[in-house]
Design an enzyme around this catalytic site. Structure first.
Site, short mmCIF file in Angstrom:
data_model
loop_
_atom_site.label_atom_id
_atom_site.label_comp_id
_atom_site.label_asym_id
_atom_site.label_seq_id
_atom_site.Cartn_x
_atom_site.Cartn_y
_atom_site.Cartn_z
N HIS A 1 0.84 -1.21 0.00
CA HIS A 1 0.00 0.00 0.00
C HIS A 1 0.87 1.25 0.00
O HIS A 1 0.67 2.17 -0.82
CB HIS A 1 -0.91 -0.02 1.24
CG HIS A 1 -1.70 1.24 1.45
ND1 HIS A 1 -3.04 1.34 1.12
CD2 HIS A 1 -1.34 2.46 1.95
CE1 HIS A 1 -3.47 2.57 1.42
NE2 HIS A 1 -2.46 3.26 1.92
N GLU A 2 1.85 1.28 0.89
CA GLU A 2 2.69 2.48 1.00
C GLU A 2 3.58 2.66 -0.24
O GLU A 2 3.79 3.79 -0.69
CB GLU A 2 3.55 2.40 2.26
CG GLU A 2 2.76 2.42 3.55
CD GLU A 2 1.94 3.69 3.75
OE1 GLU A 2 2.29 4.73 3.15
OE2 GLU A 2 0.95 3.64 4.49
N HIS B 1 1.66 4.32 -2.94
CA HIS B 1 1.64 5.78 -2.86
C HIS B 1 2.86 6.38 -3.56
O HIS B 1 2.78 7.47 -4.14
CB HIS B 1 1.63 6.24 -1.40
CG HIS B 1 0.29 6.10 -0.73
ND1 HIS B 1 -0.89 6.44 -1.35
CD2 HIS B 1 -0.05 5.66 0.52
CE1 HIS B 1 -1.90 6.22 -0.52
NE2 HIS B 1 -1.42 5.76 0.61
N HIS C 1 -5.46 7.29 -2.22
CA HIS C 1 -6.41 6.38 -1.60
C HIS C 1 -7.60 6.16 -2.54
O HIS C 1 -8.16 7.11 -3.09
CB HIS C 1 -6.89 6.92 -0.26
CG HIS C 1 -5.86 6.78 0.81
ND1 HIS C 1 -5.61 7.74 1.75
CD2 HIS C 1 -4.99 5.76 1.09
CE1 HIS C 1 -4.65 7.34 2.56
NE2 HIS C 1 -4.25 6.14 2.18
N CYS C 2 -7.95 4.92 -2.72
CA CYS C 2 -8.94 4.51 -3.73
C CYS C 2 -10.36 4.59 -3.18
O CYS C 2 -10.61 4.25 -2.02
CB CYS C 2 -8.62 3.08 -4.18
SG CYS C 2 -9.76 2.44 -5.42
N CYS D 1 -10.22 -2.10 -2.04
CA CYS D 1 -8.95 -2.13 -2.76
C CYS D 1 -7.80 -2.02 -1.78
O CYS D 1 -7.95 -1.46 -0.68
CB CYS D 1 -8.93 -0.95 -3.75
SG CYS D 1 -7.36 -0.66 -4.62
N CYS E 1 -7.48 -2.86 -7.12
CA CYS E 1 -8.70 -2.91 -7.93
C CYS E 1 -8.34 -2.64 -9.40
O CYS E 1 -7.20 -2.28 -9.71
CB CYS E 1 -9.70 -1.88 -7.41
SG CYS E 1 -9.31 -0.17 -7.90
N CYS F 1 -6.69 0.92 -10.04
CA CYS F 1 -5.33 1.06 -9.50
C CYS F 1 -4.35 0.11 -10.19
O CYS F 1 -3.18 0.45 -10.39
CB CYS F 1 -5.34 0.82 -7.99
SG CYS F 1 -6.25 2.07 -7.05
#
Length: 346
Positions: free
Chosen positions: A261-262, A265, A271-272, A277, A296, A299
């Site tokens: 996740h990070e 970025h 942020h989705c 997601c 998702c 993304c």
């Protein structure tokens, strides 16, 4: 399509098929080499297959209730100036362990995990492997761990639950250290630690922070440890081998989600709000656990454009990772089963 908030503090406004199609902006004429990938994205979003769950109405403590977020379609992401491009000279993701993951004898490579738990060395190794598979086509390297004392950042002991205090590291101080040790070929450097973090005195904690233009970020696995809120239990890396197989796999699953996740970025993915997601925001560990383990379609399209991976080979490699490490009924087993369904659709 006019910009709007798909999710507001009062209601769920999950996008419909047309809005998702606009967000994806698939161009089969100009993107012939990615025809199969684009067909897969189309099948996953036009109602043909239900593979990616939609977001529900946010709860009172959820991220979107407190941070209403506008959508970011593919074209908006593609053209924004703040996005860092991968180049031939900046193409390596570096993982920087902060604190003692490897050096203590109790979690060395020869440590014997209790009841199937694991050592700090294996924990980091799996993070490195997963990052390579997830960001296929990128180089990934694990840097030498940095003792916490060398960071010279402010620290504090903070109450995390009734009667329980945990040490915390000050994020700005960590960034001051990291800015001076970025390798020339680094696309980004991500600090990882098992110590809780705080960005400023008025905040209770933060899961992680990133400085996109400086290509650095730091995040903590502390609050994802099964024993974080249990004051009678240690969460130091030296005790990883004491976790049961289920406890360890839960921590590992949470850790790879936070890590990817990070890093997402760093590729400019905000942020989705389109689906459940990996890139959904989260205010707490419970909300983080509810978030999906994968990107998702919107993304995923952005990441594929950024690093040009072969999507089927990537899925197959990720499925193998989960299958080789999964405990029956675990989150890893669920991840492997989901990827198998995705491959079948593709």
């Amino acid at each position: 399509m006019a910009t709007k908030e798909f999710i507001t503090p009062d209601a769920s406004g999950s996008p419909d098929v047309r809005e998702i199609a606009d967000a994806l902006h698939l161009d089969f004429a100009l993107e012939k080499k990615f025809k199969r990938f684009n067909e897969y994205l189309k099948k996953c979003t036009d109602g043909t297959h239900v593979l990616f769950p939609h977001l529900g109405k946010p709860g009172p403590d959820d991220w979107l209730r407190n941070h209403p977020t506008p959508p970011e379609p593919f074209l908006t992401w593609q053209t924004k100036l703040s996005r860092n491009d991968v180049t031939s000279t900046r193409n390596t993701i570096y993982i920087l362990p902060l604190g003692e993951f490897l050096s203590q004898g109790s979690h060395s490579a020869t440590a014997k995990p209790k009841d199937g738990g694991c050592s700090g060395m294996t924990f980091l190794s799996d993070l490195e492997v997963y990052t390579k598979l997830f960001f296929a086509s990128m180089n990934v390297k694990l840097l030498t761990e940095v003792p916490l004392a060398k960071l010279k950042c402010s620290t504090r002991n903070h109450t995390v639950s009734e009667g329980v205090k945990r040490p915390q590291l000050h994020v700005p101080g960590i960034f001051t250290f990291m800015k001076n040790m970025i390798p020339e070929d680094a696309y980004c450097v991500l600090g990882v630690t098992m110590v809780d973090l705080y960005p400023k005195e008025s905040w209770n904690f933060v899961f992680g922070r990133a400085m996109l233009q400086d290509r650095i970020g730091v995040f903590s696995f502390a609050r994802h440890h099964p024993n974080f809120f249990n004051g009678a239990k240690s969460i130091e890396v030296s005790t990883l081998h004491e976790l049961t197989p289920d406890e360890y796999q839960l921590l590992q699953w949470r850790a790879i989600k936070v890590l990817t996740h990070e890093i997402g970025h760093m590729f400019g993915l905000q942020h989705c709000v389109y689906f459940s997601c990996l890139m959904n925001g989260s205010n707490n560990a419970e909300e983080g656990d509810r978030a999906f383990s994968f990107l998702c379609p919107v993304c995923l399209r952005k990441l594929q454009f950024a690093i040009q991976f072969k999507f089927l080979a990537r899925y197959k490699s990720l499925m193998k990772f989960f299958q080789e490490r999964s405990v029956s009924g675990s989150k890893f087993a669920e991840c492997a089963q989901w990827i198998e369904k995705a491959i079948a659709i593709a």
